[in-house]
Motif scaffolding. Structure first.
Motif, PDB file in Angstrom:
ATOM      1  N   PRO A   1       0.659  -0.999   0.165  1.00 34.19           N
ATOM      2  CA  PRO A   1      -0.028  -0.074   0.020  1.00 34.19           C
ATOM      3  C   PRO A   1       0.812   1.501   0.117  1.00 34.19           C
ATOM      4  O   PRO A   1       0.423   2.420  -0.281  1.00 34.19           O
ATOM      5  CB  PRO A   1      -0.800  -0.126   1.310  1.00 34.19           C
ATOM      6  CG  PRO A   1       0.006  -0.974   2.119  1.00 34.19           C
ATOM      7  CD  PRO A   1       0.657  -2.001   1.284  1.00 34.19           C
TER       8      PRO A   1
ATOM      9  N   ASP B   1       1.772   1.818  -3.714  1.00 30.31           N
ATOM     10  CA  ASP B   1       0.432   2.359  -4.272  1.00 30.31           C
ATOM     11  C   ASP B   1       0.140   3.849  -4.101  1.00 30.31           C
ATOM     12  O   ASP B   1      -0.190   4.608  -4.652  1.00 30.31           O
ATOM     13  CB  ASP B   1      -0.770   1.381  -3.845  1.00 30.31           C
ATOM     14  CG  ASP B   1      -0.773   0.105  -4.518  1.00 30.31           C
ATOM     15  OD1 ASP B   1       0.145  -0.029  -5.464  1.00 30.31           O
ATOM     16  OD2 ASP B   1      -1.458  -0.584  -4.284  1.00 30.31           O
ATOM     17  N   THR B   2       0.283   4.159  -2.632  1.00 31.84           N
ATOM     18  CA  THR B   2       0.089   5.595  -2.092  1.00 31.84           C
ATOM     19  C   THR B   2       1.171   6.791  -2.901  1.00 31.84           C
ATOM     20  O   THR B   2       0.934   7.611  -3.330  1.00 31.84           O
ATOM     21  CB  THR B   2       0.392   5.550  -0.844  1.00 31.84           C
ATOM     22  OG1 THR B   2      -0.539   4.754  -0.170  1.00 31.84           O
ATOM     23  CG2 THR B   2       0.120   7.126  -0.505  1.00 31.84           C
TER      24      THR B   2
ATOM     25  N   VAL C   1      -6.351   1.111  -2.390  1.00 25.76           N
ATOM     26  CA  VAL C   1      -5.912   1.078  -1.249  1.00 25.76           C
ATOM     27  C   VAL C   1      -7.155   1.660  -0.127  1.00 25.76           C
ATOM     28  O   VAL C   1      -7.459   1.175   1.186  1.00 25.76           O
ATOM     29  CB  VAL C   1      -4.695   1.963  -0.845  1.00 25.76           C
ATOM     30  CG1 VAL C   1      -4.546   2.112   0.420  1.00 25.76           C
ATOM     31  CG2 VAL C   1      -3.635   1.406  -1.813  1.00 25.76           C
TER      32      VAL C   1
ATOM     33  N   GLN D   1      -9.259  -0.862   1.203  1.00 26.90           N
ATOM     34  CA  GLN D   1      -8.763  -1.912   1.912  1.00 26.90           C
ATOM     35  C   GLN D   1      -8.954  -1.374   3.642  1.00 26.90           C
ATOM     36  O   GLN D   1      -8.936  -1.826   4.501  1.00 26.90           O
ATOM     37  CB  GLN D   1      -7.270  -2.017   1.770  1.00 26.90           C
ATOM     38  CG  GLN D   1      -7.203  -2.974   0.593  1.00 26.90           C
ATOM     39  CD  GLN D   1      -5.774  -3.304   0.284  1.00 26.90           C
ATOM     40  OE1 GLN D   1      -4.913  -2.151   0.261  1.00 26.90           O
ATOM     41  NE2 GLN D   1      -5.082  -4.360   0.402  1.00 26.90           N
TER      42      GLN D   1
END
Length: 237
Positions: free
Chosen positions: A130, A133-134, A145, A148
């Motif tokens: 994550p 991805d961020t 994300v 989630q």
């Protein structure tokens, strides 16, 4: 770049966990340049592993990601210089040691961006997280994300003092609409910099009780600094 309207909204937003997390997402989505490192450690069932990531990006077209796992000597690299990009062959393809894939970034008039290249290279990375991805902030990955994250709260119930880092905690799930399977905690600076992401989740193991796995990412990223320009260069071997 972030619009003035969004920037003003983020600055004037009430001190809530959601506002700080949104500020973090917006900081990286609006960053033209970033560089730094991520240290990943994972433990569970009396086993541990660690992976180091070096990442730098210069939007819209330059990217470098290198991951290293000391115990197995494995490495994985994604590099893009605006003309060509290279990435690891996924495990689904039969390969020899050192085999890589190379592609032109301009394909039929469409020039692949940082987000596109990251998506293509993901299957060959050692740690899909994550955090990455961020930082890359492609819309589809950020949506994943966000899905989630099942709930948000301040650690210990108290908002941070002005000028102090905030720690946001909550329930975690594998994907949106999945049952909650763990807890997460993210540490974020007042400016929106991600400093740490911690995840504790139960992982199902056939024939055994679920195992508690702890994943921890220590993050050191500079926004506005694209790092070492020579690392973007793609040299075909």
């Amino acid at each position: 770049m972030i619009s003035l309207t969004l920037t003003f909204a983020l600055i004037t937003a009430p001190p809530t966990p959601g506002a700080l997390v949104s500020k973090m997402f917006a900081r990286y989505a609006g960053a033209d340049k970033l560089s730094g490192s991520i240290q990943f450690k994972q433990s569970g069932a009396e086993r541990t592993l660690s992976i180091s990531t070096l990442i730098q990006a210069e939007r819209p077209h330059k990217l470098y990601v290198k991951q290293s796992r000391p115990d197995t000597k494995q490495t994985a690299i994604i590099a893009a210089d605006g003309t060509m990009f290279t990435y690891e062959m996924p495990d689904s393809i039969a390969k020899r040691s050192g085999d890589r894939l190379y592609e032109l970034q301009n394909q039929r008039g469409v020039v692949y961006t940082v987000g596109d290249i990251y998506t293509i290279g993901l299957p060959g990375l050692l740690d899909r997280s994550p955090v990455l991805d961020t930082l890359i902030a492609k819309t589809a990955h950020l949506s994943y994300v966000r899905g989630q994250i099942a709930s948000l709260a301040w650690k210990d119930g108290d908002a941070p003092e002005a000028g102090k880092n905030g720690v946001v905690v909550g329930d975690w799930r594998a994907y949106q609409n999945a049952p909650v399977s763990g807890k997460f905690a993210v540490t974020i600076s007042p400016e929106g910099d991600l400093l740490n992401w911690n995840l504790k989740e139960y992982v199902a193991v056939p024939g055994q009780k679920p195992i508690l796995v702890t994943s921890d990412w220590s993050v050191s990223i500079k926004v506005g600094d694209s790092g070492n320009a020579t690392l973007f260069r793609v040299v075909r071997k």
